[in-house]
Scaffold this active site. Structure first.
Site, PDB file in Angstrom:
ATOM      1  N   GLU A 127      29.266  37.914  40.380  1.00  0.00           N
ATOM      2  CA  GLU A 127      29.867  36.942  39.451  1.00  0.00           C
ATOM      3  C   GLU A 127      29.254  35.560  39.552  1.00  0.00           C
ATOM      4  O   GLU A 127      28.929  34.933  38.553  1.00  0.00           O
ATOM      5  CB  GLU A 127      31.387  36.835  39.696  1.00  0.00           C
ATOM      6  CG  GLU A 127      32.205  37.956  39.083  1.00  0.00           C
ATOM      7  CD  GLU A 127      32.307  39.170  39.980  1.00  0.00           C
ATOM      8  OE1 GLU A 127      31.871  39.086  41.150  1.00  0.00           O
ATOM      9  OE2 GLU A 127      32.820  40.204  39.521  1.00  0.00           O
ATOM     10  N   HIS A 141      44.742  40.369  41.738  1.00  0.00           N
ATOM     11  CA  HIS A 141      44.281  40.778  40.405  1.00  0.00           C
ATOM     12  C   HIS A 141      45.234  40.354  39.297  1.00  0.00           C
ATOM     13  O   HIS A 141      45.166  40.887  38.197  1.00  0.00           O
ATOM     14  CB  HIS A 141      44.109  42.305  40.339  1.00  0.00           C
ATOM     15  CG  HIS A 141      42.900  42.813  41.061  1.00  0.00           C
ATOM     16  ND1 HIS A 141      42.799  42.770  42.417  1.00  0.00           N
ATOM     17  CD2 HIS A 141      41.751  43.361  40.615  1.00  0.00           C
ATOM     18  CE1 HIS A 141      41.624  43.296  42.781  1.00  0.00           C
ATOM     19  NE2 HIS A 141      40.971  43.649  41.711  1.00  0.00           N
TER      20      HIS A 141
END
Lengths: 482, 369
Positions: free
Chosen positions: A215, A284
């Site tokens: 990322e 998450h």
């Protein structure tokens, strides 16, 4: 006693799917790990593996069946020594159940001694589907301001948020050669959440770029590509992972135009699912709306309807600034009416009055709208006429629309799933205090996620998120009802 | 022109074939890559040495002046001087073509001057004035010139590495012949995003030259105290990126390395790492007394390896220039710097309305039909 094999969930948000194919036939022996069937949703196909050993005694759901609810028994497995006569008992409801886990495999479920198996399954099934049915209220048809933005007589097409996002990207990629999409699993896998489905086929690997799991690296690479004149769409598999990349988003993308004295900026879209899905716990589930909305130089968009998802994503891709485009996994499968127009865009920075009302203003955005809309419907039954504003863009925020509404209703409740401190609602409350102090008949109340990391347990997760009841209670408090 | 090392047969597969040495050592593995030895220093004609001398001297004098203005309070905040490292950026620039891009970290004044950005604009940015490259809003660490293909000027250690990789990505995407020169230091070389970038650059064969300016100290921490592998040219081994060490004090060595690297990138072979062995004479920033090294160490580098003195000797010795000719260049450079300093002290501060401008780009360009 035969073991029930249940329809598994492929993901925490899956409620039903298609039983595509039976790999094993009645009478076949089955060992743990054997693939017994294939199931499909709109997102993915997965193999169902056996957990227990035995013989496939009976198939309860034929292959090709669609809309099979998660946890529906799909077959019965005979243990060693059992024969078909045992199936009679199984059919009578005494079957031992085998609970599916989230990976599509099945596993033995410990059975509470005092409870019959069937009700335990029912109980589980109720707990397992918090996404669209329980934790989050159903969305409503879109009315109100949306209608005003669309030319009269325009044909409306029911479209999921997922399709709307894909169509927006495809249309912009056709329109501008400089637009490309990159991220993990966006190309050959067709998108972790199938948002980029079909793009590789149409645009090829040059413009639909699978990245390694990196990322920080690919967010920065995207910024560099934008500096180099391209218009990248960077997909994060979830915005939770974007925290690895947040330096490049904020320091490199958001601040460059200013630091360069306006000489060059960073036209880029960072998009992906944000906030809680269902049962994915603390790492998450975070809603980053407030985080990114803190940063000058960024635009932050978090739509609710498919029509806004499409129109705003197209605007985001054309925008010369870095845009954080926050999606929601639960909303991906929701259908809304979208105008059938060649080039449907929605301006960034404009709120939409979702429902007109006079007694109280409920301000929300993204998935928060599901609570707001449902609460407004319930409140209407009690004679409270709520105006619901969908912010759509968090930054720059259309406070004018909010203030106008509050001046009319004299009351405001904000709704979001993010943490309460320094939240979007906190900012709205402060602005209302400054700009509409004399109009207020009650303090502005915030309904937000609870001030705790997201728990995993279904009951705790439900408590950690806002609820329709909390919105209703807040509205009743500010309207001094009950 | 540097001799290009012979292509190893094992290069494409990344595996050793002919050689019998054990494969476990990074040093052995790196030899399976195409480039692992620095080319011989380039031979400079007189005009090249004159250019190198002038460009390096401009950086030296500019930085000395910046240090002086900092001391006088005209420049605020952080100010990281490039003195001692001039040969790196000047040699690389001599190897670049029109259209090639440059991105670097916060020790960036030298890079800007080398790309041809105006001394006045850079100095006025340092003093925070309206005619600075960023209208006074960026400062020492954050300057850009789209025209000169200088993409910053980045204050976060290592952040420029994925950005340079992205510039290379856009070149490849557009089918452009340009390459992206991405500078970073021995300190940044330990940041994670550097390796994420290496991986993608090699995977996608992006035309990027990673120039690691090893000046021996990451702020106050010497390379050996911070780095398990102190040979930074081998840091690409796991990604099949070739690299080699270059005498970064010799502008001819840098130019030769730059030529080779540029050819490697332009021919579609992907990224390459050049580790420039260099030295900064000054502290990390103006406020650094540099107690972590001895005066003798600094003095030795200055007297024995100074990049500018090396060229000066050649100008007089090899190229037969008179002391007066050399002094004429010195004066020309001093005048440019004096003018820039004067300009930067007298230029007004930005208008207060500039506080609110350039936060967002307003015009939304309509894409091509």
């Amino acid at each position: 006693m035969p073991t029930e094999i249940l329809m598994p969930a492929l993901s925490p948000t899956m409620e039903e799917g298609t039983l595509a194919k039976w790999v094993k036939k009645v009478g076949d022996s089955v060992a743990p790990g054997d693939v017994i069937a294939e199931i499909e949703t709109d997102k993915a196909t997965m193999e169902v593996e056996a957990v227990d050993e035995g013989t496939l005694g009976k198939i309860l759901i034929d292959e090709g069946s669609e809309g099979v609810k998660v946890n529906t028994p799909i077959a019965l497995l005979l243990e060693e020594g059992e024969d078909e006569s045992a199936l009679q008992n199984g059919a009578a409801g005494a079957a031992k159940s085998s609970k599916p886990d989230e990976s599509g495999k099945t596993e033995e479920k410990p059975e509470p001694a005092e409870k019959p198996a069937a009700s335990s399954v029912e109980d589980m099934s109720a707990r397992r589907v918090p996404a669209e049915g329980k934790t989050h209220p159903d969305p409503d048809d879109v009315e109100g301001e949306l209608a005003q933005e669309i030319p009269e007589g325009t044909e409306m097409v029911s479209t999921t948020v997922r399709e709307a996002l894909r169509d927006a990207m495809a249309e912009e990629m056709r329109r501008d050669e400089k637009v490309f999409v990159m991220g993990e699993e966006v190309a050959e896998y067709q998108g972790a959440y199938k948002i980029t489905q079909g793009l590789l086929d149409e645009f090829g690997a040059r413009r639909v770029v699978d990245t390694p799991i990196t990322e920080h690296g690919f967010a920065g690479l995207g910024v560099g590509a934008a500096f180099g004149g391209l218009k990248p769409i960077v997909e994060f598999m979830t915005f939770n992972f974007a925290m690895q990349a947040i330096d490049q988003v904020i320091n490199s993308a958001a601040k460059t135009l200013y630091m360069a004295g306006g000489q060059m900026g960073c036209p880029i879209v960072f998009r992906g699912p944000n906030g809680a899905a269902a049962r994915v716990a603390a790492q998450h589930s975070q809603d980053y709306a407030a985080w990114y909305s803190h940063v000058p130089g960024l635009k932050v968009v978090q739509p609710y309807t498919a029509s806004d998802f499409k129109g705003l994503l197209k605007s985001a891709i054309r925008d010369p600034n870095p845009v954080i485009f926050l999606e929601n996994e639960i909303l991906y499968g929701h259908s809304f009416e979208i105008p059938k127009l060649d080039d449907w865009t929605v301006p960034i920075g404009k709120a939409r009055i979702h429902r007109k009302g006079k007694d109280v203003t409920i301000v929300s955005f993204g998935i928060g709208m599901t609570y707001a809309v449902k609460a407004a419907e319930e409140l209407a039954k009690d004679g409270i006429d709520a105006e619901v504003i969908d912010l759509r863009t968090i930054r720059p925020m259309d406070l004018d629309t909010v203030i106008r509404s509050v001046k009319k209703t004299n009351r405001c409740v904000t709704v979001e799933e993010g943490f309460p401190q320094s939240s979007v609602g906190a900012h709205i409350a402060s602005e209302i205090m400054v700009r509409a102090f004399d109009y207020l008949d009650a303090p502005v109340l915030k309904v937000a996620g609870k001030d705790v990391p997201m728990p995993y347990a279904a009951n705790l997760e439900k408590l950690a998120l806002p609820s329709v009841k909390e919105v209703i209670d807040a509205v009743k408090a500010v309207t001094y009802s009950d | 022109m540097a001799a290009r090392p012979r292509k190893s047969a094992a290069n494409s597969s990344g595996a050793k074939t002919a050689k019998s040495a054990p494969e476990s050592s990074a040093h052995e593995i790196v030899k399976t890559l195409e480039h692992f030895d620095a080319p011989k220093p380039a031979k400079f004609a007189k005009d090249e040495d004159v250019r190198a001398y002038r460009d390096m001297l401009l950086i030296r004098r500019f930085e000395e002046k910046a240090g002086q203005l900092y001391g006088m309070g005209f420049i605020g905040g952080f100010c990281h001087l490039y003195i001692g490292q001039e040969a790196v950026v000047v040699g690389m620039q001599m190897a670049m073509k029109e259209g090639d891009e440059v991105v670097t970290g916060y020790r960036d004044h030298g890079h800007m001057l080398a790309t041809g950005m105006e001394a006045r604009g850079v100095m006025a940015e340092l003093t925070g004035r309206r005619s600075g490259y960023s209208k006074g809003k960026g400062g020492s660490m954050h300057m850009f010139s789209k025209e000169k293909k200088f993409f910053g000027g980045h204050g976060i250690v290592g952040a420029q590495v994925p950005i340079g990789t992205g510039l290379a990505f856009s070149n490849k995407y557009n089918g452009a012949d340009a390459i992206a020169i991405t500078y970073f230091g021995d300190g940044a070389a330990n940041q994670g995003q550097v390796y994420e970038s290496f991986n993608m650059a090699s995977l996608w064969k992006l035309p990027v030259v990673y120039v690691i300016e090893n000046n021996r100290y990451a702020m106050g921490t010497s390379v050996s105290r911070a780095s398990a592998e102190t040979n930074f040219s081998h840091r690409g081994v796991s990604f099949k990126i070739p690299g080699f060490q270059v005498d970064g004090m010799d502008v001819r060595a840098v130019k030769a390395a730059g030529d080779l690297a540029a050819e490697h990138c332009r021919s579609g072979d992907g990224p390459i790492i050049l580790e420039m062995m260099t030295y900064r004479y000054r502290g990390h920033s103006m406020s650094d007394p540099a107690k972590y090294r001895s005066r003798d160490e600094v003095q030795k580098m200055r007297s024995e390896s100074d990049p500018i003195e090396q060229v000066k000797k050649r100008l007089v010795g090899d190229h037969g220039m008179s002391e007066d000719d050399v002094k004429a260049i010195d004066k020309e450079v001093r005048d440019v710097v004096a003018d820039a300093a004067d300009f930067a002290q007298n230029d007004p501060e930005p208008d207060v309305s500039e506080l609110w401008t350039d936060v967002y780009a307003e015009d939304i360009p309509q894409a091509a039909e």
